[in-house]
Scaffold this motif. Sequence first.
Motif, PDB file in Angstrom:
ATOM      1  N   HIS A 116     -21.280-116.627 -96.273  1.00 23.58           N
ATOM      2  CA  HIS A 116     -20.965-115.980 -95.304  1.00 23.58           C
ATOM      3  C   HIS A 116     -21.826-114.268 -95.126  1.00 23.58           C
ATOM      4  CE1 HIS A 116     -18.805-113.457 -92.331  1.00 23.58           C
ATOM      5  NE2 HIS A 116     -19.279-111.658 -92.904  1.00 23.58           N
ATOM      6  N   LYS A 117     -22.614-114.108 -96.139  1.00 20.64           N
ATOM      7  CA  LYS A 117     -23.322-112.850 -96.193  1.00 20.64           C
ATOM      8  C   LYS A 117     -24.846-113.304 -95.862  1.00 20.64           C
ATOM      9  CE  LYS A 117     -25.900-109.416 -99.377  1.00 20.64           C
ATOM     10  NZ  LYS A 117     -25.612-108.536-101.166  1.00 20.64           N
ATOM     11  N   TYR A 118     -24.303-114.164 -96.209  1.00 24.56           N
ATOM     12  CA  TYR A 118     -25.675-115.205 -96.188  1.00 24.56           C
ATOM     13  C   TYR A 118     -26.142-115.478 -94.836  1.00 24.56           C
ATOM     14  CZ  TYR A 118     -29.862-118.973 -95.575  1.00 24.56           C
ATOM     15  OH  TYR A 118     -30.961-120.092 -95.596  1.00 24.56           O
ATOM     16  N   LEU A 119     -25.186-116.445 -94.008  1.00 28.32           N
ATOM     17  CA  LEU A 119     -25.069-116.294 -92.305  1.00 28.32           C
ATOM     18  C   LEU A 119     -25.371-114.904 -91.629  1.00 28.32           C
ATOM     19  CD1 LEU A 119     -22.709-118.817 -92.084  1.00 28.32           C
ATOM     20  CD2 LEU A 119     -24.856-119.076 -91.764  1.00 28.32           C
ATOM     21  N   ARG A 120     -24.820-114.111 -92.647  1.00 32.59           N
ATOM     22  CA  ARG A 120     -24.435-112.562 -91.151  1.00 32.59           C
ATOM     23  C   ARG A 120     -26.549-111.921 -91.642  1.00 32.59           C
ATOM     24  NH1 ARG A 120     -20.661-114.986 -90.759  1.00 32.59           N
ATOM     25  NH2 ARG A 120     -21.875-115.661 -88.810  1.00 32.59           N
ATOM     26  N   LEU A 121     -26.749-111.758 -92.900  1.00 31.71           N
ATOM     27  CA  LEU A 121     -28.102-111.643 -93.508  1.00 31.71           C
ATOM     28  C   LEU A 121     -29.494-112.672 -92.270  1.00 31.71           C
ATOM     29  CD1 LEU A 121     -28.597-110.560 -96.981  1.00 31.71           C
ATOM     30  CD2 LEU A 121     -27.951-109.211 -94.645  1.00 31.71           C
ATOM     31  N   LEU A 122     -29.414-114.118 -91.920  1.00 31.82           N
ATOM     32  CA  LEU A 122     -29.812-114.392 -90.929  1.00 31.82           C
ATOM     33  C   LEU A 122     -29.680-113.962 -90.226  1.00 31.82           C
ATOM     34  CD1 LEU A 122     -29.766-118.368 -92.220  1.00 31.82           C
ATOM     35  CD2 LEU A 122     -31.650-116.259 -92.586  1.00 31.82           C
ATOM     36  N   GLU A 123     -28.593-113.975 -88.860  1.00 30.71           N
ATOM     37  CA  GLU A 123     -28.311-113.094 -87.847  1.00 30.71           C
ATOM     38  C   GLU A 123     -29.053-111.824 -87.744  1.00 30.71           C
ATOM     39  OE1 GLU A 123     -24.497-115.640 -86.494  1.00 30.71           O
ATOM     40  OE2 GLU A 123     -24.349-113.421 -88.082  1.00 30.71           O
ATOM     41  N   GLU A 124     -28.431-110.757 -88.521  1.00 37.39           N
ATOM     42  CA  GLU A 124     -29.374-109.351 -89.108  1.00 37.39           C
ATOM     43  C   GLU A 124     -30.845-109.644 -88.997  1.00 37.39           C
ATOM     44  OE1 GLU A 124     -28.876-105.350 -88.132  1.00 37.39           O
ATOM     45  OE2 GLU A 124     -28.017-107.134 -88.115  1.00 37.39           O
ATOM     46  N   ALA A 125     -31.738-110.191 -89.224  1.00 40.41           N
ATOM     47  CA  ALA A 125     -33.482-110.490 -88.792  1.00 40.41           C
ATOM     48  C   ALA A 125     -33.059-110.850 -87.979  1.00 40.41           C
ATOM     49  CB  ALA A 125     -33.473-111.616 -90.664  1.00 40.41           C
ATOM     50  N   ILE A 126     -32.630-111.917 -87.629  1.00 40.53           N
ATOM     51  CA  ILE A 126     -33.199-111.866 -85.673  1.00 40.53           C
ATOM     52  C   ILE A 126     -32.506-110.640 -84.707  1.00 40.53           C
ATOM     53  CG2 ILE A 126     -32.847-113.607 -83.654  1.00 40.53           C
ATOM     54  CD1 ILE A 126     -33.868-114.896 -85.476  1.00 40.53           C
ATOM     55  N   ILE A 127     -31.582-110.036 -85.115  1.00 43.01           N
ATOM     56  CA  ILE A 127     -31.575-108.879 -84.510  1.00 43.01           C
ATOM     57  C   ILE A 127     -32.042-107.801 -84.257  1.00 43.01           C
ATOM     58  CG2 ILE A 127     -29.731-106.822 -84.328  1.00 43.01           C
ATOM     59  CD1 ILE A 127     -27.493-109.510 -84.721  1.00 43.01           C
ATOM     60  N   LEU A 128     -32.790-108.125 -85.447  1.00 44.36           N
ATOM     61  CA  LEU A 128     -33.667-106.403 -85.477  1.00 44.36           C
ATOM     62  C   LEU A 128     -35.092-107.469 -85.573  1.00 44.36           C
ATOM     63  CD1 LEU A 128     -33.092-105.888 -89.148  1.00 44.36           C
ATOM     64  CD2 LEU A 128     -32.628-104.048 -87.765  1.00 44.36           C
ATOM     65  N   THR A 129     -35.227-107.910 -84.827  1.00 48.76           N
ATOM     66  CA  THR A 129     -37.442-108.781 -84.891  1.00 48.76           C
ATOM     67  C   THR A 129     -36.244-108.418 -83.487  1.00 48.76           C
ATOM     68  OG1 THR A 129     -37.355-110.625 -86.396  1.00 48.76           O
ATOM     69  CG2 THR A 129     -37.985-110.787 -84.312  1.00 48.76           C
ATOM     70  N   LEU A 130     -35.878-108.796 -82.356  1.00 50.21           N
ATOM     71  CA  LEU A 130     -35.365-108.795 -81.777  1.00 50.21           C
ATOM     72  C   LEU A 130     -35.589-107.333 -80.577  1.00 50.21           C
ATOM     73  CD1 LEU A 130     -32.169-111.446 -80.079  1.00 50.21           C
ATOM     74  CD2 LEU A 130     -35.282-112.133 -79.477  1.00 50.21           C
ATOM     75  N   ALA A 131     -35.152-106.531 -81.875  1.00 50.76           N
ATOM     76  CA  ALA A 131     -34.857-105.143 -81.271  1.00 50.76           C
ATOM     77  C   ALA A 131     -36.400-104.716 -80.974  1.00 50.76           C
ATOM     78  CB  ALA A 131     -33.885-104.278 -82.076  1.00 50.76           C
ATOM     79  N   GLU A 132     -36.870-105.379 -81.601  1.00 50.82           N
ATOM     80  CA  GLU A 132     -38.115-104.438 -81.220  1.00 50.82           C
ATOM     81  C   GLU A 132     -39.238-105.079 -79.592  1.00 50.82           C
ATOM     82  OE1 GLU A 132     -41.415-104.436 -84.945  1.00 50.82           O
ATOM     83  OE2 GLU A 132     -39.672-105.615 -86.243  1.00 50.82           O
ATOM     84  N   TYR A 133     -38.101-106.034 -79.190  1.00 50.04           N
ATOM     85  CA  TYR A 133     -39.017-106.422 -77.872  1.00 50.04           C
ATOM     86  C   TYR A 133     -38.207-105.637 -76.868  1.00 50.04           C
ATOM     87  CZ  TYR A 133     -42.259-109.704 -80.397  1.00 50.04           C
ATOM     88  OH  TYR A 133     -42.558-109.969 -80.967  1.00 50.04           O
ATOM     89  N   GLY A 134     -36.934-104.762 -77.385  1.00 48.60           N
ATOM     90  CA  GLY A 134     -36.506-104.290 -76.507  1.00 48.60           C
ATOM     91  C   GLY A 134     -35.636-105.251 -75.903  1.00 48.60           C
ATOM     92  N   ILE A 135     -35.104-106.128 -76.375  1.00 52.54           N
ATOM     93  CA  ILE A 135     -33.935-107.179 -76.765  1.00 52.54           C
ATOM     94  C   ILE A 135     -32.607-106.510 -76.912  1.00 52.54           C
ATOM     95  CG2 ILE A 135     -33.480-109.347 -76.679  1.00 52.54           C
ATOM     96  CD1 ILE A 135     -35.682-110.815 -76.127  1.00 52.54           C
ATOM     97  N   GLU A 136     -31.849-106.172 -76.549  1.00 52.73           N
ATOM     98  CA  GLU A 136     -30.296-105.938 -77.220  1.00 52.73           C
ATOM     99  C   GLU A 136     -29.437-107.209 -77.356  1.00 52.73           C
ATOM    100  OE1 GLU A 136     -26.133-102.958 -76.978  1.00 52.73           O
ATOM    101  OE2 GLU A 136     -28.145-102.292 -75.579  1.00 52.73           O
ATOM    102  N   SER A 137     -29.111-107.501 -79.117  1.00 54.44           N
ATOM    103  CA  SER A 137     -28.535-109.024 -78.869  1.00 54.44           C
ATOM    104  C   SER A 137     -27.283-108.057 -80.618  1.00 54.44           C
ATOM    105  CB  SER A 137     -29.248-110.212 -79.787  1.00 54.44           C
ATOM    106  OG  SER A 137     -29.784-109.626 -80.994  1.00 54.44           O
ATOM    107  N   GLU A 138     -26.320-109.234 -80.340  1.00 52.41           N
ATOM    108  CA  GLU A 138     -25.555-109.367 -81.283  1.00 52.41           C
ATOM    109  C   GLU A 138     -24.283-109.982 -81.745  1.00 52.41           C
ATOM    110  OE1 GLU A 138     -22.268-107.137 -79.089  1.00 52.41           O
ATOM    111  OE2 GLU A 138     -23.200-107.605 -77.156  1.00 52.41           O
TER     112      GLU A 138
END
Length: 233
Positions: A116-138
Motif C-alpha cells: 500500500h505504501k509503495y503504491l501511494r509513494l508512486l502516486e506521490e512522485a507523479i503528483i509532485l511532478t505534475l505540480a511543477e507544471y502547475g497541474i493540480e492532481s490527487e
Amino acid sequence: MNKLVKLKDLGNKDFKETWDLQTKLLDATVAMKRARRAGDTDIVTPNHFLWVEHPHVYTLGKSGDMQNLLLNEAQLEAKGASFYKINRGGDITYHGPGQLVGYPILDLENFFTDIHKYLRLLEEAIILTLAEYGIESERSDGETGVWLDVGTPFARKICAMGIRASRWVTMHGFALNVNADLGYFDNIIPCGIRGKAVTSMHVELGRPVDEQEVKDKILKHFKTLFEVEAYID
C-alpha cells in the motif's frame, strides 16, 4: 539494505519484450533472495528502474474484464495495436507513443515491506511532478492512479498504475500520459471505470511537453520519497 537503483532507458520497445525483461530481472532477484535465506548472507539484491515507451498496445490485468476492450482482433490490427493479458493488478489500460512508462523492479525489503505504501509513494512522485507544471492532481479513493478534478463531473485520469509483487520484488508500474494520443483510450473502458475521462499533460497545458524533463522530475521525487542513495548504470 541496498538503496542504489540501476536505471535504464529502453527507448521505444515492444511490450512483450519489455515484459519478458521485467520477468527475467524479477526472477533473478527472487532467486538471490532464496539463496540468501539458504545461508549465503553476503548476497545483496539489486533494484532496477526501467523507462520505456511502447508501440500501441492494450493490456488487461489479471482481475480485468475482456468486455472493457471494445475492439475485436481485426480492429486491433487495423489500428496497429496489440493486446496482452498480463499478470499485474488492475483492469485494462493503453500504452503508446507520448506516454512515459516507468517499471520499478525493486526488492522492497531494501526499502519497506508495505505494498500500500509503495503504491501511494508512486502516486506521490507523479503528483509532485505534475505540480511543477502547475497541474493540480490527487488520488481518488479506491481507484489507484493519479487524477484531476476528483469528485466533480470533470474527473479525469492522467496516470495509470498496476503492479505485481513476488517475495516483495515488484514489477510493472505506472504510465503517465505526457503527449499521448488520447483517441486510443476510446477503444477501451480505461481501468474498467465507466463515466470518467482520460487526459494528458499536453492537453492540460495546451502545448507539447518535454518528455526527458518529465522523466528527470519524476526520478528526483522518486529518489527523495524512496530514499534512494543514487541511480547507477
